[in-house]
Design an enzyme around this catalytic site. Structure first.
Site, mmCIF file in Angstrom:
data_model
loop_
_atom_site.group_PDB
_atom_site.id
_atom_site.type_symbol
_atom_site.label_atom_id
_atom_site.label_comp_id
_atom_site.label_asym_id
_atom_site.label_seq_id
_atom_site.Cartn_x
_atom_site.Cartn_y
_atom_site.Cartn_z
ATOM 1 N N ASP A 41 -11.429 -29.687 33.005
ATOM 2 C CA ASP A 41 -11.265 -29.764 31.542
ATOM 3 C C ASP A 41 -11.209 -28.395 30.891
ATOM 4 O OD1 ASP A 41 -13.858 -28.932 31.840
ATOM 5 O OD2 ASP A 41 -14.718 -30.365 30.413
ATOM 6 N N ARG A 99 -11.573 -7.735 12.619
ATOM 7 C CA ARG A 99 -10.910 -7.701 11.312
ATOM 8 C C ARG A 99 -11.637 -8.556 10.283
ATOM 9 N NH1 ARG A 99 -4.787 -8.443 13.542
ATOM 10 N NH2 ARG A 99 -5.963 -9.463 15.224
ATOM 11 N N GLN A 100 -12.485 -9.450 10.748
ATOM 12 C CA GLN A 100 -13.288 -10.274 9.840
ATOM 13 C C GLN A 100 -14.668 -9.623 9.682
ATOM 14 O OE1 GLN A 100 -12.922 -14.640 10.573
ATOM 15 N NE2 GLN A 100 -11.618 -14.014 12.288
ATOM 16 N N LYS A 195 0.680 -0.479 1.040
ATOM 17 C CA LYS A 195 1.350 -1.756 1.289
ATOM 18 C C LYS A 195 0.638 -2.887 0.577
ATOM 19 C CE LYS A 195 -1.177 -2.734 5.593
ATOM 20 N NZ LYS A 195 -1.093 -2.927 7.037
ATOM 21 N N ASP A 225 -0.705 -5.198 16.134
ATOM 22 C CA ASP A 225 -0.690 -6.623 16.432
ATOM 23 C C ASP A 225 0.752 -7.108 16.486
ATOM 24 O OD1 ASP A 225 -1.186 -9.295 16.794
ATOM 25 O OD2 ASP A 225 -2.452 -9.543 15.041
ATOM 26 N N THR A 226 1.303 -7.520 15.373
ATOM 27 C CA THR A 226 2.700 -7.975 15.353
ATOM 28 C C THR A 226 3.678 -6.824 15.212
ATOM 29 O OG1 THR A 226 2.713 -8.274 12.947
ATOM 30 C CG2 THR A 226 1.968 -10.145 14.284
ATOM 31 N N ALA A 227 3.166 -5.617 14.954
ATOM 32 C CA ALA A 227 3.965 -4.393 14.781
ATOM 33 C C ALA A 227 4.796 -4.411 13.502
ATOM 34 C CB ALA A 227 4.872 -4.141 15.987
#
Length: 313
Positions: A41, A99-100, A195, A225-227
């Site tokens: 599982d 980040r949190q 930004k 991260d996502t760039a």
């Protein structure tokens, strides 16, 4: 006969096994044996396959999401505590969920503190990590935290490039302190990107504070991260007359369309560390190993010597 402190043992979580082997080799020992059993599982159980009673152990593992990486670290710490390890040091090249680190809107968790409390409850007696998303996260711990900086790797690399008209840039206001530290070390100018985000991982507007025309720009950040931010900043800087744009980021999360964005961007190169295992190879991405840095600090921690020289900034 006086008690002899035994040499430490080094273990690695499954996703950081490659980095763990590098660190162990640099330290001058072999990686300890851990068996990971898994139920159908998805439940899993780590087991130390050698005695650790009375020893200092280092458990190497980045805790980048998904949650299995963090859970694996917690279970290994708990197993070590129950096996009577003398000291349990969690070596986390990348401290996930960082980040949190605050409540930026109502009814959200402070995950970075929750993770800190979970690590301490599991039995960690010390934390070694690198380039936290926010320095203040150290204050979430009641145990000692050694917060290392990848600048010890990146600064020599940048100096070897011998870039003329060098300018250090931060991709956002939050990274301005880091950018100023690099600029001071390299005697260069600083540019800040301002930004606005429509939502997480999506930028609605970006503007530059500073001049990049005729400059070789190096963007500095703690993670990619996502760039989206880095590539947008690089393209904007080239439009404003920059000669070249590079980026140095400690942690290469590289999720979503990151590789495609980097490939299609005007970034000359992206330099990251191996704090997180890299996936597809890219001609634009250069990886610097942090293994020697961690091995040296671990050796100093075990022998109770100063690690001040590892704090360049």
């Amino acid at each position: 006969m006086p008690y002899q402190v035994p040499e430490p043992k080094i273990f690695a979580c499954s996703q950081s096994m490659e980095l763990g082997k590098k660190i162990a080799k640099s330290y001058g020992t072999d990686l300890g044996k851990v068996l990971f059993s898994r139920y159908s599982d998805g439940e899993f159980q780590p087991s130390f396959e050698e005695s650790i009673r009375g020893t200092r152990i280092f458990i190497i593992g980045s805790t980048n999401p998904g949650p299995e990486n963090l859970m694996e670290m917690l279970l290994m710490i708990d197993a070590a505590k129950r096996a009577s390890a003398r000291h349990i040091t969690a070596v986390m090249p990348y401290y996930g969920w960082a980040r949190q680190d605050r409540k930026d809107k109502p009814r959200v968790p402070i995950a970075a503190k929750l993770v800190a409390k979970m690590l301490e409850t599991a039995g960690a007696t010390r934390i070694i990590t690198m380039d936290l998303h926010a320095d203040q996260i150290q204050g979430f711990f009641e145990k000692p935290v050694d917060h290392l900086f990848a600048s010890t790797l990146f600064l020599p690399y940048l100096e070897k490039l011998k870039l003329k008209n060098l300018t250090i840039a931060s991709p956002d206001m939050g990274g301005s302190k880091r950018a100023y530290a690099y600029s001071k070390a390299l005697s260069s100018d600083v540019v800040i990107c301002y930004k606005q985000r429509a939502k997480a991982n999506k930028i609605s507007h970006m503007e530059l504070i500073g001049e990049v025309k005729g400059k070789n720009v190096v963007l500095v950040d703690d993670m990619v991260d996502t760039a989206g931010t880095l590539t947008k900043a690089a393209d904007l800087m080239m439009e404003r007359g920059a000669l070249s744009v590079r980026a140095i980021t400690t942690h290469g999360l590289l999720s979503g369309n990151a590789y495609e964005r980097i490939k299609n961007s005007k970034l000359e190169e992206l330099i990251i560390t191996d704090s997180i295992p890299s996936r597809p190879k890219s001609d634009k991405i250069k990886v610097l190993s942090c293994a020697d840095l961690f091995a040296d600090v671990m050796h100093r921690v075990h022998h109770n010597t100063s690690i001040a020289s590892k704090f360049i900034m």
